[in-house]
Write a protein that holds these residues in place. Structure first.
Motif, PDB file in Angstrom:
ATOM      1  N   ALA A  53     -67.118 109.261  55.270  1.00 24.56           N
ATOM      2  CA  ALA A  53     -66.846 110.379  56.251  1.00 24.56           C
ATOM      3  C   ALA A  53     -65.917 111.522  55.786  1.00 24.56           C
ATOM      4  CB  ALA A  53     -65.904 109.824  57.666  1.00 24.56           C
ATOM      5  N   ARG A  54     -65.009 111.006  55.082  1.00 21.70           N
ATOM      6  CA  ARG A  54     -63.406 112.456  54.493  1.00 21.70           C
ATOM      7  C   ARG A  54     -64.614 112.313  53.274  1.00 21.70           C
ATOM      8  NH1 ARG A  54     -58.011 109.292  53.559  1.00 21.70           N
ATOM      9  NH2 ARG A  54     -59.508 107.120  53.669  1.00 21.70           N
ATOM     10  N   ARG A  55     -65.383 112.639  52.416  1.00 27.71           N
ATOM     11  CA  ARG A  55     -66.100 112.716  51.411  1.00 27.71           C
ATOM     12  C   ARG A  55     -67.511 113.459  52.030  1.00 27.71           C
ATOM     13  NH1 ARG A  55     -68.261 115.134  49.039  1.00 27.71           N
ATOM     14  NH2 ARG A  55     -68.785 115.247  46.671  1.00 27.71           N
ATOM     15  N   GLN A  92     -62.490 109.964  70.321  1.00 33.59           N
ATOM     16  CA  GLN A  92     -61.717 110.703  70.669  1.00 33.59           C
ATOM     17  C   GLN A  92     -61.445 111.043  68.820  1.00 33.59           C
ATOM     18  OE1 GLN A  92     -58.467 110.251  71.763  1.00 33.59           O
ATOM     19  NE2 GLN A  92     -57.196 111.999  71.611  1.00 33.59           N
ATOM     20  N   ALA A  93     -61.584 110.050  67.539  1.00 34.65           N
ATOM     21  CA  ALA A  93     -61.158 109.835  66.174  1.00 34.65           C
ATOM     22  C   ALA A  93     -62.438 110.789  65.573  1.00 34.65           C
ATOM     23  CB  ALA A  93     -60.851 108.843  66.080  1.00 34.65           C
ATOM     24  N   LEU A  94     -63.505 110.559  66.023  1.00 29.60           N
ATOM     25  CA  LEU A  94     -64.780 110.620  65.082  1.00 29.60           C
ATOM     26  C   LEU A  94     -64.472 112.578  66.040  1.00 29.60           C
ATOM     27  CD1 LEU A  94     -67.312 110.347  63.524  1.00 29.60           C
ATOM     28  CD2 LEU A  94     -68.290 109.999  66.601  1.00 29.60           C
ATOM     29  N   LEU A  95     -64.383 112.957  67.474  1.00 28.28           N
ATOM     30  CA  LEU A  95     -64.741 114.184  67.569  1.00 28.28           C
ATOM     31  C   LEU A  95     -63.975 115.076  66.804  1.00 28.28           C
ATOM     32  CD1 LEU A  95     -65.100 113.790  71.142  1.00 28.28           C
ATOM     33  CD2 LEU A  95     -67.204 114.533  69.707  1.00 28.28           C
ATOM     34  N   LEU A  96     -62.451 114.584  66.193  1.00 27.71           N
ATOM     35  CA  LEU A  96     -61.176 115.130  65.704  1.00 27.71           C
ATOM     36  C   LEU A  96     -61.637 115.870  64.442  1.00 27.71           C
ATOM     37  CD1 LEU A  96     -58.423 113.817  67.777  1.00 27.71           C
ATOM     38  CD2 LEU A  96     -59.346 116.229  68.128  1.00 27.71           C
ATOM     39  N   GLY A 126     -55.262 102.715  60.435  1.00 31.38           N
ATOM     40  CA  GLY A 126     -55.934 103.297  62.573  1.00 31.38           C
ATOM     41  C   GLY A 126     -56.863 104.120  62.442  1.00 31.38           C
ATOM     42  N   VAL A 127     -56.533 105.581  61.515  1.00 32.60           N
ATOM     43  CA  VAL A 127     -57.480 106.942  62.459  1.00 32.60           C
ATOM     44  C   VAL A 127     -58.893 105.795  61.261  1.00 32.60           C
ATOM     45  CG1 VAL A 127     -58.464 109.129  61.493  1.00 32.60           C
ATOM     46  CG2 VAL A 127     -55.842 108.630  62.249  1.00 32.60           C
ATOM     47  N   GLU A 128     -58.793 105.413  59.792  1.00 32.29           N
ATOM     48  CA  GLU A 128     -59.637 104.988  59.342  1.00 32.29           C
ATOM     49  C   GLU A 128     -60.675 103.992  59.772  1.00 32.29           C
ATOM     50  OE1 GLU A 128     -58.052 105.039  54.862  1.00 32.29           O
ATOM     51  OE2 GLU A 128     -58.505 103.445  54.881  1.00 32.29           O
ATOM     52  N   SER A 129     -60.001 102.424  60.851  1.00 36.17           N
ATOM     53  CA  SER A 129     -60.648 102.029  61.532  1.00 36.17           C
ATOM     54  C   SER A 129     -61.324 102.881  62.156  1.00 36.17           C
ATOM     55  CB  SER A 129     -59.883 101.415  61.569  1.00 36.17           C
ATOM     56  OG  SER A 129     -60.178  99.603  62.920  1.00 36.17           O
ATOM     57  N   LEU A 130     -60.587 103.639  63.171  1.00 33.25           N
ATOM     58  CA  LEU A 130     -61.398 104.475  63.698  1.00 33.25           C
ATOM     59  C   LEU A 130     -62.589 104.569  63.569  1.00 33.25           C
ATOM     60  CD1 LEU A 130     -58.206 105.672  66.151  1.00 33.25           C
ATOM     61  CD2 LEU A 130     -59.642 103.880  66.792  1.00 33.25           C
ATOM     62  N   ALA A 153     -69.982 103.289  62.313  1.00 39.01           N
ATOM     63  CA  ALA A 153     -70.701 102.038  61.905  1.00 39.01           C
ATOM     64  C   ALA A 153     -71.541 102.093  63.651  1.00 39.01           C
ATOM     65  CB  ALA A 153     -70.440 101.188  62.495  1.00 39.01           C
ATOM     66  N   GLY A 154     -70.975 102.472  65.166  1.00 35.86           N
ATOM     67  CA  GLY A 154     -71.863 102.104  66.429  1.00 35.86           C
ATOM     68  C   GLY A 154     -73.128 103.385  66.461  1.00 35.86           C
ATOM     69  N   LEU A 155     -72.115 104.235  66.065  1.00 37.28           N
ATOM     70  CA  LEU A 155     -73.598 104.853  66.108  1.00 37.28           C
ATOM     71  C   LEU A 155     -74.712 105.106  64.927  1.00 37.28           C
ATOM     72  CD1 LEU A 155     -71.716 108.780  66.017  1.00 37.28           C
ATOM     73  CD2 LEU A 155     -72.331 107.588  67.499  1.00 37.28           C
ATOM     74  N   ARG A 156     -74.262 104.220  63.879  1.00 36.79           N
ATOM     75  CA  ARG A 156     -75.916 104.216  63.295  1.00 36.79           C
ATOM     76  C   ARG A 156     -76.434 103.060  64.686  1.00 36.79           C
ATOM     77  NH1 ARG A 156     -72.370 104.681  58.695  1.00 36.79           N
ATOM     78  NH2 ARG A 156     -71.967 102.493  58.855  1.00 36.79           N
ATOM     79  N   SER A 157     -75.380 101.801  64.619  1.00 37.08           N
ATOM     80  CA  SER A 157     -76.596 100.883  64.916  1.00 37.08           C
ATOM     81  C   SER A 157     -77.224 101.239  66.427  1.00 37.08           C
ATOM     82  CB  SER A 157     -75.690  99.505  65.344  1.00 37.08           C
ATOM     83  OG  SER A 157     -75.010  99.782  66.598  1.00 37.08           O
TER      84      SER A 157
END
Lengths: 158, 186
Positions: free
Chosen positions: A9-11, B138-142, B163-167, B173-177
């Motif tokens: 995502a960062r890339r 929230q993390a993805l939108l930001l 924590g952000v990395e994991s979220l 991954a959730g969206l892909r599936s």
């Protein structure tokens, strides 16, 4: 594959450091599994961009009026909420005090605070124009125009 | 040529009661906050309502605001907290009012996918975003829509970088599936 997943995502957002980015790209170029995952995530990334609500939000009128009513507008409530005769006395008194002060005090004109407010007002108008134009013509065009305009400005300055 | 007054300076002037400074902040940020809240809540009306709430809160907290991080992170922390408490309240209300009538209403609720969807793909993507757990969403939108960096998201969500990395990783991954088979992703 797991090792590059946290960085994808960062890339895609262009937020990796140059050295991290170089290592990321070098790995993806050599690893078909990672290349597939990156390609899939890139498509998802683009699809997310197309589904963004930013364009919808641009079409909604400003909430300023409602926000003002609940914040700065309230500061005047003590006055507007007062009875008619109290407001009349205060209004007449304020005008009279203003007249007396204008006679007694030399000079005049706006002080530094009101100059600041005027500056903010003009910036507000500038930014409003930008927002409106962005809503009408799309941000990309606007940024392009702005780039051309600033180049023209620097030409003039030279 | 454009003049720029930093958000922190505008907050300081707002704290001193300068309406023009606050108005400029509202104009600058209202659309971003609204877009974020539309995705968070899946309803434009509710999002507009909470955009107002967020900005009113910004005004009220201006005297206590300290420019220690980025204004944008702080602003989205306020908006995010309001959105999450609204979502919690919504869940409680649905639970309390759960009868056949409210169930029918819930079923016919327009839902995020119908909020101004431009086309089928965008609708499917929005639906998938709305189905993500709150904090992942929230993390993805930001990150994706507001362009916040991971450390700014950590600030906005009161969490750590890992924590952000994991979220975000779990959100993607959730969206892909979720979207596999519905949307062409490669």
């Amino acid at each position: 594959m797991k090792h590059i997943e946290p960085d994808i995502a960062r890339r895609l957002a262009g937020q990796l450091e140059p050295e991290q980015e170089r290592r990321f790209d070098a790995h993806v170029a050599e690893c078909p599994d990672c290349a597939r995952l990156v390609a899939e995530t890139r498509s998802l990334w683009d699809a997310l961009g197309d589904a963004s609500a930013v364009r919808d939000a641009q079409q909604v009128s400003s909430v300023w009026g409602a926000v003002q009513e609940r914040t700065t507008g309230r500061e005047g409530e003590w006055f507007f909420g007062a009875s008619h005769w109290v407001r009349s006395v205060l209004a007449v008194g304020t005008v009279a005090a203003g007249l007396v002060l204008s006679v007694l005090l030399p000079g005049g004109g706006p002080g530094p605070e009101s100059a600041g407010a005027a500056e903010l007002e003009s910036i507000w108008l500038e930014e409003s124009a930008w927002t409106t134009a962005a809503g009408e013509g799309g941000l990309e065009t606007l940024w392009l125009d702005a780039g051309l305009e600033s180049e023209a400005d620097s030409e003039e300055e030279r | 040529m454009n003049r720029v007054i930093e958000d922190d300076a505008l907050m300081a002037r707002t704290a001193q009661g300068e309406e023009a400074a606050f108005r400029l902040l509202v104009l600058r940020w209202e659309k971003d906050v609204l877009a974020f809240l539309i995705h968070m809540l899946g309803s434009r009306e509710e999002a507009e309502d909470l955009t107002q709430e967020t900005l009113v809160k910004v005004y009220r907290q201006a005297p206590r605001y300290r420019p220690e991080g980025k204004f944008k992170s702080w602003l989205f922390r306020v908006a995010g907290n309001l959105a999450r408490s609204r979502l919690r309240r919504r869940k409680i209300l649905r639970w309390v009012d759960f009868d056949s009538k409210s169930h029918d209403q819930a079923s016919s609720d327009p839902g995020p996918q119908r909020v101004l969807e431009a086309n089928e793909t965008a609708g499917a993507v929005r639906e998938a975003i709305a189905a993500l757990p709150e904090r992942q969403r929230q993390a993805l939108l930001l990150h994706r829509f507001q362009g916040l960096k991971y450390h700014e998201i950590a600030e906005a969500m009161d969490t750590t970088l890992p924590g952000v990395e994991s979220l975000i990783q779990r959100a993607l991954a959730g969206l892909r599936s979720e979207l596999a088979g519905k949307v062409e992703l490669s």
